[in-house]
Scaffold this active site. Structure first.
Site: not given
Ligand code: JAH
Length: 240
Positions: A88, A115, A153, A168
Site C-alpha cells: 500500500p 502487518e 497482455r 484500449d
Molecule cells: C497487505 C502486505 N495496493 C493494494 C495492496 C497491496 C498489498 C497489500 N495491501 C494492499 C498488503 C498486507 C501485507 C501487503
C-alpha cells in the site's frame, strides 16, 4: 519475459494463471511465471517466516532473511532486474507503469503478508514498490496478479491480431464508448440507430463523442491528460 513471484501462498495463483489470455501466453512461451514459496527459504525446524514487531504492537512482521535468500536464489547473474514489492506504500499502478514494466525481460515480484514486511526489505532489497489502489488487502498476491495480467497482455503476440492493446481505454486516455450486440431491441431498449446505419465514419465519430462524454461525466480528471484535437477540446469545453 520471465516473472518470478515470491509468496507464502503460491496456490492462490493457480486459477488466474491457468485460464484465458494468461494461460495462452504461458503455453506459447511468451512469458514464464515461476512461483516460489518464501517458506522454502527458511532453515529452522518450524520454517518461521514471521516474528513479533520490535517496539511492540499488534500482529506479525515478515522476517527479512527468507525474502533476501529467495531473491538471491532466483535473480539472474546479469541484467537489470526490477525487484518489486506490492504494498500500500508503493507508487500507484497504472497503464503507463504496466507499459514500462512490460519492457523488461525479467522481473521479480514479492508478495507480503501479515502487518507488513521488515523495513530492510523495502530499503535494501526492493528496487520498486507498487500499489494497485488505496485499499487494504490481506497480502500482495492479488495485487501481483493484477500487475502480471496488465503487463502480459501488452507483450507482442499475446493478444490476437484483431485486438491492439494500444486501442484500449486508459491507453487512449479516455473511457470506452458503449458497446451493443444483438438483439437490436431488448425489452423495449433499442440499440442507437447510428450503429445500425452502416456509415462507418459516422459510427467512429459517435463512438469518440460517447467516449469523451462518458469520461467527462465519470472521470473528468482523465480529460486533463488526454491527447485531444482542437475540435475535441472545444467539444469538452462546450459540454462543461
Ligand atoms: C497487505 C502486505 N495496493 C493494494 C495492496 C497491496 C498489498 C497489500 N495491501 C494492499 C498488503 C498486507 C501485507 C501487503
Amino acid at each position: 519475459m520471465r516473472i518470478d513471484i515470491l509468496t507464502l501462498f503460491p496456490e492462490m495463483f493457480q486459477s488466474p494463471f491457468s485460464t484465458s489470455i494468461l494461460k495462452r501466453a504461458i503455453d506459447r512461451g511468451l512469458v514464464s511465471v515461476n512461483l516460489h514459496n518464501i517458506r522454502d527459504y527458511t532453515h529452522d525446524k518450524h520454517h518461521t517466516v514471521d516474528d513479533y514487531p520490535y517496539g511492540g504492537g499488534a500482529g506479525m512482521v515478515l522476517k527479512p532473511e527468507p525474502i533476501f535468500e529467495a531473491v538471491e536464489s532466483v535473480k539472474p547473474e546479469s541484467g537489470e532486474v526490477p525487484i518489486i514489492l506490492l504494498s500500500p506504500q508503493g507508487r500507484p499502478f497504472s497503464q503507463q507503469v504496466a507499459q514500462e514494466l512490460s519492457k523488461y525481460s525479467c522481473l521479480i515480484l514479492i508478495c507480503g503478508r501479515y502487518e507488513g514486511v521488515d523495513e530492510r526489505v523495502h530499503s535494501h532489497l526492493v528496487t520498486d514498490e507498487i500499489s494497485i489502489g488505496d485499499y487494504v488487502l490481506s497480502g500482495g498476491e492479488l495485487a501481483a496478479m493484477v500487475v502480471v495480467e496488465a503487463m502480459v497482455r501488452l507483450l507482442p503476440g499475446v493478444l490476437g491480431s484483431e485486438a491492439s492493446p494500444l486501442d484500449d481505454s486508459h491507453v487512449a486516455g479516455l473511457l470506452e464508448y458503449p458497446q451493443y450486440t444483438r438483439p437490436a431491441v431488448f425489452r423495449d431498449w433499442s440499440v442507437p440507430e447510428v450503429l445500425l446505419s452502416g456509415n462507418h465514419a459516422q459510427i467512429a465519430k459517435w463512438r469518440h463523442e460517447q467516449a469523451i462524454l462518458r469520461t467527462l461525466e465519470r472521470r473528468p480528471e482523465l480529460l486533463d491528460k488526454a491527447e485531444l484535437s482542437k475540435e475535441e477540446r472545444q467539444l469538452v469545453n462546450k459540454l462543461k
